[in-house]
Design a protein around this motif. Structure first.
Motif, mmCIF file in Angstrom:
data_model
loop_
_atom_site.group_PDB
_atom_site.id
_atom_site.type_symbol
_atom_site.label_atom_id
_atom_site.label_comp_id
_atom_site.label_asym_id
_atom_site.label_seq_id
_atom_site.Cartn_x
_atom_site.Cartn_y
_atom_site.Cartn_z
ATOM 1 N N CYS A 41 0.833 -1.207 0.000
ATOM 2 C CA CYS A 41 0.000 0.000 0.000
ATOM 3 C C CYS A 41 0.867 1.257 0.000
ATOM 4 O O CYS A 41 0.507 2.266 -0.615
ATOM 5 C CB CYS A 41 -0.930 -0.016 1.214
ATOM 6 N N GLN A 42 1.987 1.189 0.670
ATOM 7 C CA GLN A 42 2.899 2.339 0.664
ATOM 8 C C GLN A 42 3.486 2.555 -0.738
ATOM 9 O O GLN A 42 3.597 3.701 -1.198
ATOM 10 C CB GLN A 42 4.012 2.147 1.690
ATOM 11 N N ARG A 43 3.866 1.485 -1.392
ATOM 12 C CA ARG A 43 4.405 1.622 -2.751
ATOM 13 C C ARG A 43 3.370 2.243 -3.669
ATOM 14 O O ARG A 43 3.683 3.107 -4.494
ATOM 15 C CB ARG A 43 4.842 0.259 -3.294
ATOM 16 N N ALA A 44 2.131 1.802 -3.525
ATOM 17 C CA ALA A 44 1.061 2.344 -4.367
ATOM 18 C C ALA A 44 0.846 3.833 -4.106
ATOM 19 O O ALA A 44 0.363 4.556 -4.986
ATOM 20 C CB ALA A 44 -0.238 1.574 -4.124
ATOM 21 N N ALA A 45 1.225 4.285 -2.915
ATOM 22 C CA ALA A 45 1.088 5.700 -2.570
ATOM 23 C C ALA A 45 2.359 6.494 -2.878
ATOM 24 O O ALA A 45 2.448 7.677 -2.519
ATOM 25 C CB ALA A 45 0.744 5.837 -1.086
ATOM 26 N N PRO A 75 3.556 10.238 9.672
ATOM 27 C CA PRO A 75 4.382 11.001 8.728
ATOM 28 C C PRO A 75 5.852 10.983 9.125
ATOM 29 O O PRO A 75 6.194 10.765 10.283
ATOM 30 C CB PRO A 75 3.790 12.409 8.795
ATOM 31 N N ARG A 76 6.704 11.234 8.136
ATOM 32 C CA ARG A 76 8.148 11.266 8.387
ATOM 33 C C ARG A 76 8.550 12.570 9.079
ATOM 34 O O ARG A 76 7.896 13.600 8.941
ATOM 35 C CB ARG A 76 8.929 11.148 7.081
ATOM 36 N N GLY A 77 9.664 12.504 9.762
ATOM 37 C CA GLY A 77 10.210 13.695 10.390
ATOM 38 C C GLY A 77 11.427 13.326 11.207
ATOM 39 O O GLY A 77 12.006 12.247 11.040
ATOM 40 N N LYS A 78 11.807 14.207 12.112
ATOM 41 C CA LYS A 78 12.936 13.925 12.998
ATOM 42 C C LYS A 78 12.826 14.800 14.238
ATOM 43 O O LYS A 78 12.037 15.744 14.294
ATOM 44 C CB LYS A 78 14.263 14.171 12.294
ATOM 45 N N GLY A 79 13.637 14.442 15.223
ATOM 46 C CA GLY A 79 13.721 15.257 16.426
ATOM 47 C C GLY A 79 12.628 15.025 17.441
ATOM 48 O O GLY A 79 12.413 15.897 18.297
ATOM 49 N N PHE A 80 11.938 13.871 17.391
ATOM 50 C CA PHE A 80 10.908 13.679 18.421
ATOM 51 C C PHE A 80 11.565 13.641 19.795
ATOM 52 O O PHE A 80 12.669 13.168 19.972
ATOM 53 C CB PHE A 80 10.054 12.436 18.158
ATOM 54 N N VAL A 127 8.230 17.750 11.287
ATOM 55 C CA VAL A 127 7.580 16.770 10.430
ATOM 56 C C VAL A 127 7.667 17.246 8.982
ATOM 57 O O VAL A 127 7.635 18.454 8.710
ATOM 58 C CB VAL A 127 6.101 16.563 10.844
ATOM 59 N N GLU A 128 7.823 16.304 8.066
ATOM 60 C CA GLU A 128 7.845 16.611 6.643
ATOM 61 C C GLU A 128 6.405 16.713 6.145
ATOM 62 O O GLU A 128 5.689 15.710 6.054
ATOM 63 C CB GLU A 128 8.594 15.527 5.873
ATOM 64 N N LEU A 129 5.980 17.916 5.824
ATOM 65 C CA LEU A 129 4.587 18.138 5.443
ATOM 66 C C LEU A 129 4.213 17.379 4.175
ATOM 67 O O LEU A 129 3.064 16.950 4.009
ATOM 68 C CB LEU A 129 4.332 19.635 5.262
ATOM 69 N N GLY A 130 5.166 17.189 3.286
ATOM 70 C CA GLY A 130 4.879 16.466 2.060
ATOM 71 C C GLY A 130 4.557 14.997 2.261
ATOM 72 O O GLY A 130 4.065 14.340 1.335
ATOM 73 N N SER A 131 4.821 14.469 3.455
ATOM 74 C CA SER A 131 4.519 13.057 3.718
ATOM 75 C C SER A 131 3.115 12.847 4.268
ATOM 76 O O SER A 131 2.653 11.705 4.373
ATOM 77 C CB SER A 131 5.542 12.466 4.691
ATOM 78 N N LEU A 132 2.397 13.923 4.610
ATOM 79 C CA LEU A 132 1.074 13.766 5.223
ATOM 80 C C LEU A 132 0.094 13.037 4.312
ATOM 81 O O LEU A 132 -0.544 12.054 4.714
ATOM 82 C CB LEU A 132 0.509 15.140 5.615
ATOM 83 N N VAL A 133 -0.063 13.528 3.087
ATOM 84 C CA VAL A 133 -1.054 12.926 2.186
ATOM 85 C C VAL A 133 -0.669 11.516 1.780
ATOM 86 O O VAL A 133 -1.504 10.596 1.868
ATOM 87 C CB VAL A 133 -1.294 13.837 0.962
ATOM 88 N N LYS A 191 1.183 9.281 3.282
ATOM 89 C CA LYS A 191 1.052 8.381 4.426
ATOM 90 C C LYS A 191 -0.418 8.060 4.688
ATOM 91 O O LYS A 191 -0.767 6.916 5.033
ATOM 92 C CB LYS A 191 1.684 9.014 5.664
ATOM 93 N N THR A 192 -1.272 9.050 4.531
ATOM 94 C CA THR A 192 -2.702 8.827 4.708
ATOM 95 C C THR A 192 -3.248 7.946 3.592
ATOM 96 O O THR A 192 -4.090 7.063 3.836
ATOM 97 C CB THR A 192 -3.453 10.166 4.742
ATOM 98 N N GLU A 193 -2.770 8.161 2.378
ATOM 99 C CA GLU A 193 -3.211 7.329 1.255
ATOM 100 C C GLU A 193 -2.878 5.865 1.501
ATOM 101 O O GLU A 193 -3.703 4.978 1.226
ATOM 102 C CB GLU A 193 -2.547 7.798 -0.039
ATOM 103 N N ALA A 194 -1.674 5.583 2.015
ATOM 104 C CA ALA A 194 -1.302 4.198 2.290
ATOM 105 C C ALA A 194 -2.258 3.567 3.294
ATOM 106 O O ALA A 194 -2.690 2.405 3.128
ATOM 107 C CB ALA A 194 0.131 4.140 2.803
ATOM 108 N N LEU A 195 -2.619 4.321 4.330
ATOM 109 C CA LEU A 195 -3.543 3.800 5.333
ATOM 110 C C LEU A 195 -4.922 3.569 4.734
ATOM 111 O O LEU A 195 -5.574 2.548 5.012
ATOM 112 C CB LEU A 195 -3.628 4.770 6.518
ATOM 113 N N VAL A 196 -5.392 4.475 3.899
ATOM 114 C CA VAL A 196 -6.686 4.312 3.228
ATOM 115 C C VAL A 196 -6.686 3.050 2.371
ATOM 116 O O VAL A 196 -7.630 2.253 2.406
ATOM 117 C CB VAL A 196 -6.999 5.553 2.370
ATOM 118 N N ARG A 197 -5.630 2.859 1.612
ATOM 119 C CA ARG A 197 -5.550 1.678 0.754
ATOM 120 C C ARG A 197 -5.580 0.392 1.576
ATOM 121 O O ARG A 197 -6.258 -0.574 1.221
ATOM 122 C CB ARG A 197 -4.276 1.729 -0.096
#
Length: 382
Positions: A313-317, A349-354, A361-367, A369-375
């Protein structure tokens, strides 16, 4: 046959501004574990955003922490679990506010794990728009004490997660979008020493030095670290005594114990107890008390297969895939795994420094990452 998620994905593709807005609102609320009002305010926002969906909410009050939230769909069958938490590690005034630019957002909990909450919420909304959500047997957890080791919510998982078909943890995403299948277990242990107070000058021989006994324990405890087996012991805090010229009657220390296999954690705890007995001096007594523990998340054939399926699902996203190296930190996916539920984590989502003042957080990973979960969830619709 699984339902097509295309309607959900089409709607989701345009939701990044709305996702960023929700993330900003969540991060702007201080939800330190020790700030129940803030944790509850985060839950209020989430519930308002989820209003009208096919989700029955159960809000579980706590006398120690904020409320815990469980959301369930009406679909029959063994549920899929979404695992998240609303609390963060920063007390009020330490690290506050939200800021962002075109690519990154910064703030307390922006990655761990309010970004993961945004991913989960928008996945649920997307599936609802496509008429799929009500057909997915789903149970979502948002607990209030994860950063404290889940001392209370572990009981909630034991009651409501056993027998689930799988658990998906929305903790911070890893580089390359690698899925977490292994985490160390952790035990928090307090050790107290009691001796006999005496004047350090006139009656030194009558005293029994609790700090000395505790120091002997610390040396023995640290020696239990075994890197080859993935067992680490760290005495992270120590205190004791009253004045310079008094033989100390009391001392204590706090110990962090980590382990790759739960059986090793049990053995290490027994060895800590033996080290305490061995460290006692005439007239002193040491007591070992396990304050809290979280089991190891151990990789199984079932969790590896789950990671492989999620990777598709991640690959598809448009994301990466594969399994992450062993993680040293625990999470609530460790708890579900110990219940026998195939569990994976790091799907946020991806990021660093937790847990740092540069959490981002990398804002470009939000959609995606959500798409993978939806799939993935659409595959499990009945």
């Amino acid at each position: 046959m699984p339902l097509s998620p295309e309607i959900a994905l089409s709607w989701l593709a345009a939701q990044r501004p709305a996702m960023e807005d929700l993330l900003a609102r969540l991060v702007s609320v201080n939800s330190f574990t020790g700030n129940p009002a803030g944790v509850n305010a985060v839950l209020d926002v989430l519930l308002a955003e989820l209003a009208g969906l096919d989700l029955a909410p159960e809000r579980i009050p706590s006398a120690r922490f904020g409320d815990h939230l469980v959301l369930s769909t009406p679909a029959p069958g063994a549920p899929l679990l979404l695992v998240g938490h609303a609390d963060t590690v920063f007390p009020p005034g330490v690290f506050e506010g939200y800021s962002s630019d075109a690519t990154l957002a910064r703030g307390p909990g922006v990655l761990d794990m309010k970004g993961g909450l945004v991913v989960a919420l928008f996945a649920l909304r997307a599936l609802a728009r496509a008429g799929i959500l009500r057909r997915v047997p789903l149970r979502a957890f948002v607990v209030a004490d994860e950063e404290a080791g889940s001392p209370e919510s572990q009981g909630i998982f034991r009651e409501r997660a056993r027998g689930a078909q799988a658990a998906l943890g929305l903790e911070s995403g890893r580089a390359g979008d690698l899925v977490v299948t292994r985490r160390k277990g952790v035990a928090s242990v307090d050790v107290s020493a009691r001796g006999v107070a005496a004047h350090a000058g006139g009656d030194h021989e009558k005293g029994r030095n609790a700090i000395w006994a505790l120091a002997r324990f610390v040396d023995r405890a640290q020696a239990l670290t075994d890197y080859a087996r993935g067992i680490t012991v760290s005495v992270g805090r120590i205190e004791g005594g009253t004045t310079r010229n008094t033989v100390p009657a009391g001392a204590r220390c706090e110990v962090d114990l980590r382990f790759v296999a739960s059986r090793d954690g049990e053995e290490a705890l027994r060895r800590l107890e033996a080290a305490a007995r061995d460290a006692e001096l005439d007239g002193t007594r040491l007591e070992v008390r396990e304050v809290n523990a979280r089991p190891a998340m151990e990789r199984t054939e079932a969790s590896a297969a789950l990671a492989l399926e999620y990777g598709e699902c991640q690959r598809a996203a448009g994301l990466g895939h594969g399994e992450a190296p062993l993680s040293g930190g625990g999470s609530d996916a460790s708890v579900t795994a110990a219940l026998g539920v195939p569990s994976i984590d790091g799907l946020g989502p991806r990021g660093k420094g937790f847990h740092t003042l540069d959490e981002q957080v990398e804002l470009g990973s939000l959609v995606p990452k959500t798409e993978a979960l939806v799939r993935f969830l659409a595959r499990r619709a009945g």
